[in-house]
Design a protein around this motif. Sequence first.
Motif, mmCIF file in Angstrom:
data_model
loop_
_atom_site.group_PDB
_atom_site.id
_atom_site.type_symbol
_atom_site.label_atom_id
_atom_site.label_comp_id
_atom_site.label_asym_id
_atom_site.label_seq_id
_atom_site.Cartn_x
_atom_site.Cartn_y
_atom_site.Cartn_z
ATOM 1 N N LEU A 190 -38.625 48.797 -9.139
ATOM 2 C CA LEU A 190 -38.131 47.445 -9.385
ATOM 3 C C LEU A 190 -36.773 47.508 -9.955
ATOM 4 O O LEU A 190 -35.769 46.555 -9.909
ATOM 5 N N GLN A 191 -36.263 48.594 -10.541
ATOM 6 C CA GLN A 191 -34.976 49.130 -11.116
ATOM 7 C C GLN A 191 -34.724 50.450 -10.851
ATOM 8 O O GLN A 191 -34.769 51.211 -11.736
ATOM 9 N N PRO A 192 -34.228 50.878 -9.605
ATOM 10 C CA PRO A 192 -33.695 52.092 -9.204
ATOM 11 C C PRO A 192 -32.715 52.933 -10.063
ATOM 12 O O PRO A 192 -33.013 54.049 -10.166
ATOM 13 N N HIS A 224 -32.726 52.767 -13.410
ATOM 14 C CA HIS A 224 -33.113 52.707 -14.763
ATOM 15 C C HIS A 224 -33.258 54.191 -15.351
ATOM 16 O O HIS A 224 -34.110 54.982 -14.719
ATOM 17 N N VAL A 225 -32.113 54.521 -15.880
ATOM 18 C CA VAL A 225 -32.007 55.834 -16.457
ATOM 19 C C VAL A 225 -33.197 56.297 -17.221
ATOM 20 O O VAL A 225 -33.559 57.387 -17.048
ATOM 21 N N GLY A 226 -33.833 55.531 -18.043
ATOM 22 C CA GLY A 226 -35.045 56.051 -18.841
ATOM 23 C C GLY A 226 -36.095 56.316 -17.934
ATOM 24 O O GLY A 226 -36.796 57.106 -18.218
ATOM 25 N N ALA A 227 -36.354 55.521 -17.185
ATOM 26 C CA ALA A 227 -37.351 55.765 -16.168
ATOM 27 C C ALA A 227 -37.087 56.713 -15.024
ATOM 28 O O ALA A 227 -38.032 57.852 -14.942
ATOM 29 N N GLN A 228 -35.878 57.044 -14.731
ATOM 30 C CA GLN A 228 -35.486 58.161 -14.076
ATOM 31 C C GLN A 228 -35.722 59.657 -14.965
ATOM 32 O O GLN A 228 -36.450 60.495 -14.538
ATOM 33 N N SER A 229 -35.368 59.785 -16.234
ATOM 34 C CA SER A 229 -35.555 60.923 -16.954
ATOM 35 C C SER A 229 -36.908 60.860 -17.344
ATOM 36 O O SER A 229 -37.437 62.129 -17.312
#
Length: 176
Positions: free
Chosen positions: A119-121, A123-128
């Motif tokens: 949904l949000q490629p 999204h740094v929080g989701a990436q980390s």
Amino acid sequence: MLTAQAVAADCPPAPDVEAELDTLIAQANGAENFTQGREASDAMWRLWLRAPDQGAQDLLDRGMRRRDVFDLLGAYGDFTALTDYCPDYAEGWNQRAFVSYLREDYAAALVDLDRALELQPRHVGAQSGRGLTLMQMGRLAEARKQMLEAVDNNPWLGEAALLEPGQPLGPEGEDI
């Protein structure tokens, strides 16, 4: 009782944060010191924590309060209600993934993180979070790649230290 599909139909679209995110990623990458980097990081979180409507915001806020006092079952329930209500809101999935991570249910966390990033490629929080989850699962090469992507979007992440030589996600051949 409403079905999840019927409830989801009532959720407005997730806020479009792309232009603001472009600016904040540029600010984070151009920051000259920790204070400037932290300001950009904090502003990114304010974007992602902006829910589609007040009902979604209430679920998000309550779930985060519960998570903060380690009521993980209650928090998971709130975030599940949020993802049912607003399935296109990335932060609902990210927060539910964090609760799964805290419960050491890494497989469940990974599923929700993948949805958040779909949904949000950027999204740094989701990436980390995905990098940390993969690391906990022993999938170090994937974790390193994911964390490098997160740090590329925000070099001020605390998790960037994991990419240093001798750290778990350090350069290949130098991990522990």
